[in-house]
Every structure is written in structure tokens, then in C-alpha cells.
Write an enzyme that holds these catalytic residues in place. Structure first.
Site, PDB file in Angstrom:
ATOM      1  N   ASP A   4       2.581   0.935  -3.456  1.00  0.00           N
ATOM      2  CA  ASP A   4       3.729   0.390  -3.909  1.00  0.00           C
ATOM      3  C   ASP A   4       4.647   1.246  -5.303  1.00  0.00           C
ATOM      4  OD1 ASP A   4       6.111  -1.805  -4.589  1.00  0.00           O
ATOM      5  OD2 ASP A   4       5.563  -1.716  -6.548  1.00  0.00           O
ATOM      6  N   GLU A  14     -13.972   5.190   5.646  1.00  0.00           N
ATOM      7  CA  GLU A  14     -14.850   4.625   6.067  1.00  0.00           C
ATOM      8  C   GLU A  14     -14.355   3.874   7.274  1.00  0.00           C
ATOM      9  OE1 GLU A  14     -15.429   1.765   2.312  1.00  0.00           O
ATOM     10  OE2 GLU A  14     -15.937   3.428   1.105  1.00  0.00           O
TER      11      GLU A  14
HETATM   12  C1  GLC Z   1       8.997  -1.418  -6.040  1.00  0.00           C
HETATM   13  C2  GLC Z   1       9.418  -1.707  -4.898  1.00  0.00           C
HETATM   14  C3  GLC Z   1      10.158  -3.190  -5.849  1.00  0.00           C
HETATM   15  C4  GLC Z   1       9.660  -3.935  -6.459  1.00  0.00           C
HETATM   16  C5  GLC Z   1       8.921  -2.257  -7.612  1.00  0.00           C
HETATM   17  C6  GLC Z   1       7.559  -3.360  -8.093  1.00  0.00           C
HETATM   18  O1  GLC Z   1       9.806  -0.197  -6.198  1.00  0.00           O
HETATM   19  O2  GLC Z   1       9.373  -1.635  -3.520  1.00  0.00           O
HETATM   20  O3  GLC Z   1      10.728  -3.753  -4.808  1.00  0.00           O
HETATM   21  O4  GLC Z   1      10.432  -4.608  -7.519  1.00  0.00           O
HETATM   22  O5  GLC Z   1       8.386  -1.802  -6.974  1.00  0.00           O
HETATM   23  O6  GLC Z   1       6.796  -3.952  -8.421  1.00  0.00           O
END
Ligand code: GLC
Length: 524
Positions: A202, A243
């Protein structure tokens, strides 16, 4: 499933994003859960997906729908238990489906024990895992604007401010700290040890911040986007993935500059990243052709597989985007009241499916896209849950509405209770049940396309070659026997006479002409 079965599986996989809150609910609380996913795994097997990417399912106060993680080694009770997650991984593997989990390294939940300890005492060692700073002249340390709009600093009771690029419930981690780095490497191992085949990362480009905390200034290096130090982290993560066998790291990297984007895909970093350039491209032949060329060239330069993404849980569903006269993508484009022609959007979405599933690389399908769902733009303000709404007046909830499975009215078999977001009554024609067996349905189009994708040798070839069928037509071959033709002109066109249609996104006209906004897969 042994990862040895298919080395490099992520290079050509169809990866289906499950948004667990909205997939299927097994216990009647109106929120989807692992029990629901296990019960509906057959849908994904019949669809023919190669892997599932699971949006966060960890314990979370849900300030940002689970992207505020309080414990990366467990499952939130609303979704089930760790034992159920393990059972799902096993059952998915038995069905020939790989599993990808979502890891959020930029921030954690303010309820995470680290942050609670950091808040409790300025001298706690955990304080250094975050960005606590004294204010400047009694004000916050910078005037940065957060990713959801609004400020990026909140004052702790002791007077210091802490940084959060998203909501105050998502404090940013300090990636300079070795404990933070070590913790995340161990989290990766935790999930790899449980058999997961990949990690979706993310906000992958945000982790590092310029410690001098400069303001954002045009022409100056950005203080928190894409700092070079982030690449050391992904090199270390790659060593962890290596790994094990057959594990993939897939980055959420929003980056307009292609060369900065592909830095993340160098051979010792991530295996793949989402193609937001393609997702954001207008329904326009010249722009699409340029986007495809740019994608292929940039990925070839680093030896990484291209990806093709049409929708996800953060953006307006593409049936709606493509149903607007001006299809230029804008993050906020469901705010402006522009009329949407859903029939046109659906026609284009069908053609886009044949495009994205026949370009070389891997393709992503966001849950509900295979049903032709559109954005629910009618959610009443009081039902909106997305924290972005309060800050920017825009909500992502319209693309997160629970899936319609069966029956003629909401909740369409999603839950025995009240769905956490309202479903449009018009989705009665878009349920899995209503579409199954109807050859003209979106669902059967996706099923046929995925079957053909596996069966056609041309679609396993790495290369594609443009066919010169005119500026307004995107046409290319994959291998000697296969071609895709997408008509983006305003008039019907003739298909190459020596080819036979294998699959069409809409009926051909008299004389076998391919109508506007329609695609065909051809065999020579
Ligand atoms: C990313 C995710 C989103 C979230 C953001 C913060 O963009 O896809 O849904 O709100 O990160 O974690």
C-alpha cells in the site's frame, strides 16, 4: 499448490481484488467476511482467476476501512479469525488460486500498541518509530496537505505534533528506524510462512520523509513522495521474498513520471506495480495507444511484466467513468454531476475487458467489474463511511458497495442482514445468478475471455504487434494466430477478412462489421 508449478506466475496472472467488507457476508452483520469468501470461492474458480488480492483483513478500528492496521498478524473479528484465513489460503490453493495479502507500511493504526506506547510517554522508545515533532511558533511543523486533503499533523496531549499523511488515526511510521524495518520484514515472513503467494504494498512510494521537513515547493524535491531511500526497503523485502519460492511483491505506486515509476521494478526490487497510467487513460484512441506503448516500453526497459488495471476500491468504477462524455479520468469525477450514460459505459467496459485481458502482462479485476457494476452515486450523505468524504467532499464508497449475488432486490444474497452500504435496486439484472448462463451478460463475457486467455497460445506470447487498421482502431496481434481489434472510431469497421471472430464484446453488424466501442478477439 506448489509455487514451483509456475515460476513467474505473476507475469501473466489474472488477479482478482477481493474487498472483504463487500464480497459476501456469512454471519448476517451486513459486512462481508472470510466465511462469505470461502462459501463463494466457486465463483472465482468458475470465473477462472489465477490469484486473489485480499484488501486488508487485519484487526483495525476501521478509520480507513481497514487501511489502519492495529495488528498485522491477526484477523479482525468482523472478518473472522486467523484459523479461517489459513483455511481460506488452503482452499484457494486447492482451487488453483494464489493468494496475495495487502501490507500497509507507510502508517499503522493509532490503536496499534506502538503508537499507544509512544503517546503515553515522550521518552518511550516507540516515540522514535513515528514522526513526533515540536510545533513551530505554536503551530504545526509544516503546512503539508494530506493525501485525503486537510492537514498532516495532530497535536498529542503532551504538546508535540505527530505526522499522518492520511487520517489522524493513521500515524506515519519512521522508516529510518531499524526496528520498523525489521518488524515489517518479519510480517512478510509471517504471511509467506502461511503460504501466501504475494504481497500488495500500500502507498508504496510514501514511506520516507525529508527529515528537514521543508514545505512542498514547485521545482524542489518533494518532501514525502518517492524519496530514493525507499528503494533500500524494497531491496530488503525482495531478499525476504527470495528466501521463499514463487512469491511476488506488487506495489501501489502512483507516479506520473514513468522512469521514477519503473525504478520500483528494477530486478532486485518489486516484481510488479499497478498501471494507474492505463486506469486513468481517457477513452480515446491516440491516448490509449500512447499509454500502451509507454507501458510496454517502460516495463521492457527494466524487464518487469506490464499490468493492466481498470478499477479498484479507490476510484470511480469504469462503467461510470466510460459512460461520461468526457472520460478523462479524475479522482473526484463522481462529484461534478456530469450525466452518465450507463449503457455506453457498459459497452465500453465490455470492450475494455477484452483489451486488458489480451495485452501482454498481468490483468487485474476489481470485484464486481465482472458483473458490470457501476458506481453507486446515490449513497445518502449520512450513510457515507469513507474518511475522505469529510476532508475532500469526495467518497470512494460508491465503488465499495456489496456485491449482488442473487434474488430481485437488495441485499441480493450478500447478507441476511442490512448491507453496510446501500445497493442500487437496478442491480437486479447484474447479480451472479441473473447473468449466469446468459451469453450476452458481462459475467459470461469475462468467463469466456478468461477461458480463451488460458487456451490461446498467442496470449501466452510475450510480445504484441500493432496492426495498421487506422488511427481510431486499436488492433494488435499476439503470436501468428491471434489478434484483438478495438473500434474507437464513430463508425462500424470491417474486420480482417482472413480472421474468424473468437469472442466479441458486442454483436457484430450486418456484413460482420465491428460497431463503435466494441472489441473482437480474432483467430487467423
Ligand atoms: C491506499 C489504499 C487506500 C487507502 C490509502 C491509505 O491508497 O488503496 O484505500 O485509503 O492507501 O492506506
Amino acid at each position: 499448490m506448489s509455487a514451483k508449478d509456475a515460476p513467474g506466475w505473476w507475469k501473466s496472472a489474472v488477479i482478482y481484488q477481493v474487498y472483504p467488507r463487500s464480497f459476501a457476508d456469512s454471519d448476517g452483520d451486513g459486512v462481508g467476511d472470510i466465511g462469505g469468501i470461502r462459501a463463494r470461492l466457486g465463483h472465482l474458480r468458475d470465473l477462472g482467476v489465477d490469484a486473489i488480492w485480499m484488501s486488508p483483513w487485519y484487526p483495525s478500528p476501521m478509520a480507513d476501512a481497514g487501511y489502519d492496521v492495529a495488528d498485522f498478524r491477526d484477523i479482525d473479528p468482523v472478518f473472522g479469525s486467523l484459523a479461517e484465513a489459513e483455511a481460506l489460503i488452503e482452499e484457494a490453493h486447492a482451487a488453483g488460486i494464489r493468494m496475495i495479502v495487502d501490507i500497509v507500511p507507510n502508517h499503522i493504526s493509532s490503536e496499534h500498541p506502538w503508537f499507544q506506547a509512544a503517546l503515553a510517554s515522550p521518552s518511550a522508545k516507540e516515540r522514535d518509530y513515528f514522526w513526533f515533532r515540536p510545533g513551530k511558533d505554536g503551530k504545526m511543523p509544516t503546512n503539508w496537505t494530506g493525501e485525503f486533503g486537510g492537514t498532516t499533523w495532530t497535536q498529542a496531549p503532551d504538546g508535540d505534533w505527530y505526522l499522518h499523511l492520511f487520517t489522524p488515526e493513521q500515524p506515519d511510521l519512521n522508516w529510518e528506524h531499524p526496528v520498523v524495518r525489521e518488524e515489517f520484514e518479519n510480517i512478510l515472513r509471517f504471511w509467506f510462512d502461511r503460504g501466501v503467494d504475494g504481497i500488495r504494498i500500500d502507498s508504496a512510494a510514501l514511506l520516507f520523509k525529508d527529515a528537514a521537513l521543508p514545505e512542498v515547493t514547485e521545482g524542489e524535491p518533494h518532501p514525502f513522495h518517492d524519496l530514493d531511500a525507499v528503494h533500500d526497503v524494497y531491496r530488503a523485502w525482495r531478499r525476504v521474498a527470495d528466501e521463499y519460492e514463487g512469491r511476488a511483491l506488487i506495489g501501489e505506486v502512483w507516479m506520473p513520471e514513468v522512469d521514477r515509476f519503473t525504478n520500483y521494478l528494477r530486478p532486485d526490487e518489486l516484481h510488479a506495480a499497478f498501471n494507474f497510467d492505463f486506469l486513468g487513460c481517457a477513452w480515446d484512441p491516440a491516448l490509449m495507444r500512447a499509454c500502451i506503448d509507454r507501458t510496454l516500453e517502460a516495463h521492457a526497459a527494466v524487464g518487469a511484466p506490464p499490468t493492466w488495471v481498470l478499477s479498484n476500491h479507490d476510484v470511480t468504477r469504469h462503467v461510470t467513468r466510460y459512460g461520461r462524455a468526457d472520460t478523462t479520468f479524475s479522482f473526484d469525477n463522481n462529484l461534478d454531476g456530469t450525466p452518465v450514460d450507463l449503457e455506453l459505459g457498459t459497452r465500453r467496459a465490455r470492450a475494455a475487458a477484452l483489451l486488458s485481458l489480451s495485452l501482454p502482462g498481468s490483468a487485474y479485476v476489481y470485484q464486481g467489474e465482472e458483473l458490470g457494476l457501476w458506481e453507486n452515486e446515490g449513497i445518502p450523505a449520512e450513510a457515507i463511511q469513507d474518511p475522505m468524504y469529510a476532508r475532500r467532499g469526495h467518497t470512494r464508497d460508491g465503488c465499495r458497495v456489496p456485491l449482488p449475488w442473487s434474488a430481485d432486490e437488495p441485499p441480493f444474497g450478500f447478507t441476511a442482514g442490512e448491507p453496510w452500504l446501500p445497493q442500487p435496486a437496478e442491480w437486479k439484472d447484474r447479480t451472479v445468478q441473473a447473468q449466469t448462463g446468459d451469453p450476452s451478460s458481462m459475467l459470461e463475457l469475462y468467463r469466456s475471455a478468461m477461458r480463451a486467455r488460458r487456451a490461446e497460445p498467442g496470449l501466452h506470447q510475450p510480445a504484441m504487434t500493432w496492426l495498421p487498421l487506422g488511427d481510431d482502431v486499436l488492433a494488435y496481434t499476439r503470436g501468428p494466430d491471434f489478434a484483438c481489434v478495438l473500434n474507437l472510431s464513430g463508425t462500424p469497421i470491417a474486420l480482417p477478412s482472413e480472421a474468424t471472430p473468437l469472442l466479441v464484446s458486442g454483436p457484430l453488424e450486418d456484413g460482420g462489421l465491428l460497431p463503435p466501442d466494441t472489441a473482437a478477439w480474432l483467430r487467423f
